[in-house]
Scaffold this motif. Structure first.
Motif, PDB file in Angstrom:
ATOM      1  N   LYS A  47     -38.561 -53.197 -56.575  1.00  0.00           N
ATOM      2  CA  LYS A  47     -39.421 -52.900 -57.996  1.00  0.00           C
ATOM      3  C   LYS A  47     -40.673 -52.510 -57.618  1.00  0.00           C
ATOM      4  CE  LYS A  47     -37.762 -56.499 -60.147  1.00  0.00           C
ATOM      5  NZ  LYS A  47     -36.612 -56.887 -59.171  1.00  0.00           N
ATOM      6  N   ASN A  48     -41.306 -53.500 -56.517  1.00  0.00           N
ATOM      7  CA  ASN A  48     -42.586 -53.197 -56.133  1.00  0.00           C
ATOM      8  C   ASN A  48     -43.128 -52.357 -54.905  1.00  0.00           C
ATOM      9  OD1 ASN A  48     -41.938 -55.043 -54.383  1.00  0.00           O
ATOM     10  ND2 ASN A  48     -42.970 -56.543 -54.926  1.00  0.00           N
ATOM     11  N   LYS A  49     -41.906 -51.823 -54.685  1.00  0.00           N
ATOM     12  CA  LYS A  49     -41.936 -50.867 -53.485  1.00  0.00           C
ATOM     13  C   LYS A  49     -42.198 -51.701 -52.025  1.00  0.00           C
ATOM     14  CE  LYS A  49     -43.385 -46.632 -55.474  1.00  0.00           C
ATOM     15  NZ  LYS A  49     -43.546 -46.850 -57.067  1.00  0.00           N
ATOM     16  N   SER A  50     -41.842 -52.994 -51.980  1.00  0.00           N
ATOM     17  CA  SER A  50     -42.107 -53.791 -50.765  1.00  0.00           C
ATOM     18  C   SER A  50     -40.776 -53.483 -49.622  1.00  0.00           C
ATOM     19  CB  SER A  50     -42.333 -55.100 -51.198  1.00  0.00           C
ATOM     20  OG  SER A  50     -41.086 -55.806 -51.841  1.00  0.00           O
ATOM     21  N   THR A  64     -43.416 -42.282 -51.933  1.00  0.00           N
ATOM     22  CA  THR A  64     -44.711 -41.420 -51.397  1.00  0.00           C
ATOM     23  C   THR A  64     -44.977 -40.387 -52.614  1.00  0.00           C
ATOM     24  OG1 THR A  64     -44.316 -41.648 -49.110  1.00  0.00           O
ATOM     25  CG2 THR A  64     -45.753 -39.948 -49.856  1.00  0.00           C
ATOM     26  N   LEU A  65     -44.339 -39.658 -53.166  1.00  0.00           N
ATOM     27  CA  LEU A  65     -44.367 -38.740 -54.227  1.00  0.00           C
ATOM     28  C   LEU A  65     -44.823 -39.702 -55.646  1.00  0.00           C
ATOM     29  CD1 LEU A  65     -44.231 -36.086 -55.591  1.00  0.00           C
ATOM     30  CD2 LEU A  65     -42.016 -36.203 -55.904  1.00  0.00           C
ATOM     31  N   GLU A  66     -44.096 -40.737 -55.708  1.00  0.00           N
ATOM     32  CA  GLU A  66     -44.421 -41.505 -56.858  1.00  0.00           C
ATOM     33  C   GLU A  66     -45.994 -42.134 -56.863  1.00  0.00           C
ATOM     34  OE1 GLU A  66     -40.183 -43.650 -58.110  1.00  0.00           O
ATOM     35  OE2 GLU A  66     -41.814 -44.817 -56.887  1.00  0.00           O
ATOM     36  N   GLU A  67     -46.368 -42.403 -55.801  1.00  0.00           N
ATOM     37  CA  GLU A  67     -47.780 -42.772 -55.372  1.00  0.00           C
ATOM     38  C   GLU A  67     -48.759 -41.651 -55.651  1.00  0.00           C
ATOM     39  OE1 GLU A  67     -48.987 -46.220 -55.013  1.00  0.00           O
ATOM     40  OE2 GLU A  67     -47.024 -46.497 -55.601  1.00  0.00           O
ATOM     41  N   ARG A  68     -48.554 -40.653 -55.286  1.00  0.00           N
ATOM     42  CA  ARG A  68     -49.259 -39.393 -55.512  1.00  0.00           C
ATOM     43  C   ARG A  68     -49.510 -38.829 -56.675  1.00  0.00           C
ATOM     44  NH1 ARG A  68     -48.196 -35.957 -49.668  1.00  0.00           N
ATOM     45  NH2 ARG A  68     -48.630 -37.627 -48.337  1.00  0.00           N
ATOM     46  N   ILE A  69     -48.327 -38.925 -57.590  1.00  0.00           N
ATOM     47  CA  ILE A  69     -48.300 -38.428 -58.953  1.00  0.00           C
ATOM     48  C   ILE A  69     -49.313 -39.458 -59.532  1.00  0.00           C
ATOM     49  CG2 ILE A  69     -46.980 -38.055 -60.882  1.00  0.00           C
ATOM     50  CD1 ILE A  69     -46.881 -35.925 -58.955  1.00  0.00           C
ATOM     51  N   ALA A  70     -49.011 -40.572 -59.305  1.00  0.00           N
ATOM     52  CA  ALA A  70     -49.930 -41.858 -60.054  1.00  0.00           C
ATOM     53  C   ALA A  70     -51.415 -41.397 -59.953  1.00  0.00           C
ATOM     54  CB  ALA A  70     -49.624 -43.004 -59.764  1.00  0.00           C
ATOM     55  N   CYS A  78     -45.693 -45.203 -61.192  1.00  0.00           N
ATOM     56  CA  CYS A  78     -45.081 -44.002 -61.532  1.00  0.00           C
ATOM     57  C   CYS A  78     -43.536 -44.138 -61.084  1.00  0.00           C
ATOM     58  CB  CYS A  78     -45.532 -42.807 -60.647  1.00  0.00           C
ATOM     59  SG  CYS A  78     -44.732 -41.482 -61.049  1.00  0.00           S
ATOM     60  N   VAL A  79     -42.776 -43.736 -62.067  1.00  0.00           N
ATOM     61  CA  VAL A  79     -41.179 -43.543 -61.727  1.00  0.00           C
ATOM     62  C   VAL A  79     -41.072 -42.127 -61.862  1.00  0.00           C
ATOM     63  CG1 VAL A  79     -40.624 -45.852 -62.317  1.00  0.00           C
ATOM     64  CG2 VAL A  79     -40.507 -44.097 -63.871  1.00  0.00           C
ATOM     65  N   LEU A  80     -39.873 -41.564 -60.998  1.00  0.00           N
ATOM     66  CA  LEU A  80     -39.467 -40.287 -61.037  1.00  0.00           C
ATOM     67  C   LEU A  80     -38.028 -40.288 -61.703  1.00  0.00           C
ATOM     68  CD1 LEU A  80     -40.391 -39.314 -57.386  1.00  0.00           C
ATOM     69  CD2 LEU A  80     -41.724 -38.757 -59.178  1.00  0.00           C
TER      70      LEU A  80
END
Length: 426
Positions: A47-50, A64-70, A78-80
């Protein structure tokens, strides 16, 4: 090693060395994720990308895509999801329950009407509509049962640009969650998480990454961006229970396109404005609906939100990038999407014939890609015609401008207008 070559292939010990770096990240495909031991399996938290637990919950590619869109949107999480419509559905399902009320703008994205009219009522959720161009109408329609307000800037197809900060302030005053469909803005035209330069923010910004972030007309994907950790957690858990996931190869395509989104968005915007100004001079056209064009519904609202004052002293900037950025601040962003309304004398079949006569413009839904598109719409079938700011009776055609030369697109429109004239003469 075993005596069986197939078993050896499955359990081959080779691991490639660390340290490989390239412009694009690796594509990680997985349903099953391997754990080194049981303790790791039980302790990891997706849930926290850890950590990684299951492909549906994320891989290095999707994280990585979630972080860049955020970052693009100005958010923190971000969630996809598999499409832009899925992003809208995911927000509704996560935040609404039996007895709750939701408000949508009259000019809402048409594809989501089926959800609100056919699906959500089965769960005891009601939907009502407000005039996006009248903040007082929104304020008057919010009740204690209203749990979610959706915003669009601009409105779908008819392109009215609302006073977005005013609508968000009302939601803040009424303590109602507000979600914005920010596909048109793409995180570039304005910052949904700081609308006034003083921290006025929507709660949720969704996008159809299918459009400008992808840019190729070959990917379906959506995103949901937030800044509030508790709200993100609620959406993420619902997202997991719904079983939403995106393919690694699709995530790769969006990641590859993201670095050029600013250049592509601006190029389409510039061509669209050139064509929109020219179309205003055509005798067949009653109105051009483009937020950046004077006289279009909500033009002043677009100016207030999307046009920024030039930065003082920028004329002494050391790089061309600084100068271009300053020019964009003063001109504002407006995407490559707009509509025209024909004069009432042209019948619906004649408007359809105009679209059929186009050669470079292709007939197709969606937008934000390299190919210019045209679609005629029957507005009467899409929304309430009694909204005060929709005075037109003629047929409407929406254009999405791609990367063809504007002069070539103009010539294509000219020959289609000529074909329309000959059709009327006959």
């Amino acid at each position: 090693m075993s005596a069986n070559k197939i078993t050896d292939l499955i359990h081959h010990p080779y691991q490639p060395p660390e340290g490989f770096e390239a412009p694009q990240i690796g594509v990680h495909k997985a349903s099953t994720v391997i754990f080194p031991n049981v303790a790791a399996m039980r302790s990891r938290d997706w849930k926290n990308k850890s950590g990684y637990t299951y492909g549906l919950h994320g891989t290095p590619t999707t994280f990585t895509l979630e972080e860049r869109i955020a970052s693009l949107e100005g958010g923190l999480q971000c969630v996809l999801v598999p499409s832009g419509l899925a992003a809208i559905v995911a927000v509704d399902i996560a935040l609404l329950g039996q007895g709750d009320d939701m408000l949508l703008p009259h000019n809402v994205y048409g594809a989501r009407l089926g959800l609100t009219q056919e699906e959500l009522p089965r769960f005891g959720i009601t939907t009502r509509y407000y005039d996006a161009m009248d903040a007082a109408d929104l304020a008057a329609k919010i009740t204690p049962k209203t749990k979610l307000v959706w915003l669009e800037a601009p409105g779908s197809v008819t392109m009215e640009f609302p006073d977005l900060p005013a609508l968000v302030r009302i939601c803040r005053e009424k303590a109602v969650i507000c979600a914005l469909d920010n596909t048109w803005g793409a995180g570039l035209a304005f910052n949904a998480f700081d609308l006034d330069g003083q921290g006025l923010t929507v709660d949720i910004s969704s996008q159809a990454l299918t459009k400008y972030p992808s840019g190729g007309g070959d990917v379906l994907m959506g995103s949901i961006v937030t800044r509030d950790e508790a709200l993100h957690h609620k959406i993420k858990l619902s997202h997991m229970r719904l079983g939403y996931g995106v393919a690694a190869n699709d995530a790769e395509l969006v990641l590859r396109s993201l670095p050029s989104i600013g250049i592509r968005y601006r190029a389409a915007d510039q061509s669209a404005r050139q064509l929109a100004h020219w179309l205003k001079t055509r005798p067949e056209v009653e109105a051009v609906l483009h937020p950046a064009i004077e006289g279009a519904p909500g033009h002043q609202n677009w100016q207030n939100l999307c046009r920024k004052r030039p930065v003082a002293g920028i004329e002494s900037a050391r790089s061309a990038t600084d100068l271009i950025a300053n020019e964009h601040r003063s001109e504002g962003y407006a995407a490559g999407l707009f509509s025209i309304v024909f004069h009432e004398k042209f019948s619906p079949s004649q408007v359809d014939a105009f679209v059929d006569a186009l050669k470079l413009f292709k007939i197709g839904y969606s937008w934000g890609g390299h190919l210019s598109l045209a679609v005629p719409y029957d507005i009467a079938s899409m929304r309430n015609q009694n909204v005060a700011h929709w005075p037109y009776r003629g047929g409407l055609v929406r254009f999405s401008i791609g990367f063809e030369e504007a002069a070539d697109l103009m010539q294509d429109l000219s020959q289609a207008f000529h074909a329309l004239t000959k059709l009327r003469e006959n």
